[in-house]
Design a protein around this motif. Structure first.
Motif, PDB file in Angstrom:
ATOM      1  N   THR A  92     -80.150  -1.643  41.402  1.00  0.00           N
ATOM      2  CA  THR A  92     -80.575  -0.745  42.471  1.00  0.00           C
ATOM      3  C   THR A  92     -81.082  -1.531  43.663  1.00  0.00           C
ATOM      4  N   GLN A 147     -77.032   2.225  50.284  1.00  0.00           N
ATOM      5  CA  GLN A 147     -77.942   2.310  49.150  1.00  0.00           C
ATOM      6  C   GLN A 147     -77.173   2.518  47.851  1.00  0.00           C
ATOM      7  N   THR A 180     -78.146   3.248  43.867  1.00  0.00           N
ATOM      8  CA  THR A 180     -79.221   3.595  42.945  1.00  0.00           C
ATOM      9  C   THR A 180     -78.623   3.819  41.559  1.00  0.00           C
TER      10      THR A 180
END
Length: 119
Positions: free
Chosen positions: A91, A114, A116
């Motif tokens: 992450t 991003q 995750t």
């Protein structure tokens, strides 16, 4: 000069896969070595993978060897990061970067995407 735009990030469960893409502007893309970096919250940015101008040579951080694959398509001005077997510790915000022929460091950076990974 080159501009970089990443895409492909998202939320995935542990063990899953994602493919990040980085689109580069300019007609001299093939003259740049390319790399992927990542930065997790509270941590320094770290090298993930790199690829030579022709794509014939690649390099990986030990933490991602055997799970991640970097590739490029010079005809399309694209670089990719295929991420398999994702772990929660992957992450981070992932950045694409370019290094010129005469440069010892990465000179150009994207805005990041991003990733995750949930456990």
């Amino acid at each position: 000069q080159v501009q970089l735009v990443e895409s492909g990030g998202g939320l995935v469960q542990a063990g899953g896969s994602l493919r990040l893409s980085c689109a580069a502007s300019g007609r001299t893309f093939s003259t740049y070595s390319m790399g992927w970096f990542r930065q997790a919250p509270g941590k320094e940015r770290e090298f993930v993978a790199g690829i030579s101008r022709s794509g014939s040579a690649t390099d990986y951080a030990d933490s991602v060897k055997g799970r991640f694959t970097i590739s490029r398509d010079n005809a399309k001005n694209m670089v990719y990061l295929q991420m398999n077997g994702l772990k929660p510790e992957d992450t981070a915000v992932y950045y694409c970067a370019a290094r010129g022929v005469d440069s010892i460091s990465y000179d150009y950076w994207g805005q990041g995407t991003q990733v995750t990974v949930s456990s």
